[in-house]
Design a protein around this motif. Structure first.
Motif, PDB file in Angstrom:
ATOM      1  N   HIS A  72       0.827  -1.209   0.000  1.00 51.31           N
ATOM      2  CA  HIS A  72       0.000   0.000   0.000  1.00 51.31           C
ATOM      3  C   HIS A  72       0.865   1.264   0.000  1.00 51.31           C
ATOM      4  N   PRO A 108     -11.366   1.060   1.025  1.00 49.56           N
ATOM      5  CA  PRO A 108     -11.546   0.133   2.152  1.00 49.56           C
ATOM      6  C   PRO A 108     -12.909  -0.559   2.060  1.00 49.56           C
ATOM      7  N   GLU A 109     -13.000  -1.713   2.701  1.00 47.08           N
ATOM      8  CA  GLU A 109     -14.278  -2.408   2.782  1.00 47.08           C
ATOM      9  C   GLU A 109     -15.259  -1.528   3.550  1.00 47.08           C
ATOM     10  N   GLY A 111     -17.323   0.087   6.254  1.00 47.51           N
ATOM     11  CA  GLY A 111     -17.149   0.045   7.702  1.00 47.51           C
ATOM     12  C   GLY A 111     -15.707  -0.127   8.154  1.00 47.51           C
ATOM     13  N   GLU A 112     -14.789  -0.301   7.216  1.00 43.90           N
ATOM     14  CA  GLU A 112     -13.371  -0.483   7.547  1.00 43.90           C
ATOM     15  C   GLU A 112     -12.599   0.799   7.271  1.00 43.90           C
ATOM     16  N   GLU A 113     -11.455   0.935   7.911  1.00 45.17           N
ATOM     17  CA  GLU A 113     -10.536   2.047   7.659  1.00 45.17           C
ATOM     18  C   GLU A 113      -9.559   1.624   6.563  1.00 45.17           C
ATOM     19  N   PRO A 114      -9.066   2.564   5.774  1.00 52.87           N
ATOM     20  CA  PRO A 114      -8.032   2.199   4.788  1.00 52.87           C
ATOM     21  C   PRO A 114      -6.787   1.694   5.504  1.00 52.87           C
ATOM     22  N   LEU A 115      -6.070   0.761   4.891  1.00 53.37           N
ATOM     23  CA  LEU A 115      -4.850   0.246   5.521  1.00 53.37           C
ATOM     24  C   LEU A 115      -3.847   1.377   5.724  1.00 53.37           C
ATOM     25  N   SER A 117      -3.443   5.149   6.314  1.00 50.23           N
ATOM     26  CA  SER A 117      -4.189   6.352   6.689  1.00 50.23           C
ATOM     27  C   SER A 117      -3.509   7.581   6.092  1.00 50.23           C
ATOM     28  N   THR A 170      -4.245 -13.745   8.446  1.00 51.86           N
ATOM     29  CA  THR A 170      -4.682 -12.964   9.597  1.00 51.86           C
ATOM     30  C   THR A 170      -5.931 -13.607  10.197  1.00 51.86           C
ATOM     31  N   LYS A 172      -8.680 -12.149  10.603  1.00 49.98           N
ATOM     32  CA  LYS A 172      -9.791 -11.711   9.769  1.00 49.98           C
ATOM     33  C   LYS A 172      -9.965 -12.647   8.562  1.00 49.98           C
TER      34      LYS A 172
END
Length: 183
Positions: A72, A108-109, A111-115, A117, A170, A172
């Motif tokens: 990223h 990002p998915e 409800g998720e934060e971008p890997l 920031s 992971t 997840k």
């Protein structure tokens, strides 16, 4: 108060709003915007509905060199370098525009934060400016990836061509696989 200072204050407020909407932390705002800390906190609360997060900013290059963050970070820094070298982008505007383009490529998915920031992207640029990090071409795919400037980077292989054995393993991913198998 002169008209020029009113315009610049309005521009500073607009810049602060854009940075907050992109996820900037308070320390980034204080470095890039000339508004007072109190004003920035008030603006942050108004926009986000909560106080700004506390804590220190990232201070180590290590995060940018681990497998997934490196991919990223490498995408982001290549976008940033392209805009600076070819589009005349500079300063915080270059960082913001690069980050917006990064998010278009790596949304990002829900409800998720971008890997990566915005604050990490800003820190990454500062590490490049301080010659702590640089890009090196992968000896297999020729892509340019973030590496430690002090490492020996001859015959460097990126995390995509030479994937670590635990890559993607992971909790997840394990939970998602279990859920997919259970349906």
């Amino acid at each position: 108060m002169s008209k020029k200072s009113v315009v610049s204050e309005a521009q500073e407020i607009q810049l602060a709003i854009e940075l907050i909407q992109l996820g900037a932390r308070l320390q980034l705002l204080e470095n890039e915007v000339s508004l007072s800390r109190e004003r920035l906190i008030k603006l942050y609360k108004e926009l986000k509905g909560v106080s700004p997060p506390k804590g220190m900013l990232p201070f180590s290059t290590d995060w940018f060199l681990t497998w997934q963050p490196n991919i990223h970070s490498s995408l982001y820094i290549n976008i940033y370098k392209f805009l600076v070298d070819n589009a005349g982008a500079t300063g915080i505007q270059a960082i913001m525009k690069s980050y917006q383009l990064y998010l278009e490529q790596m949304p990002p998915e829900p409800g998720e934060e971008p890997l990566l920031s915005l604050t990490r992207a800003w820190t990454l640029v500062r590490f490049f400016q301080g010659n702590m990090l640089m890009v090196a071409p992968c000896s297999k795919c020729q892509g340019k990836f973030v590496v430690n400037a002090l490492d020996l980077n001859d015959n460097y292989q990126c995390g995509l061509c030479h994937m670590p054995s635990r890559a993607g393993k992971t909790r997840k991913a394990k939970d998602a696989a279990a859920q997919a198998g259970g349906n």
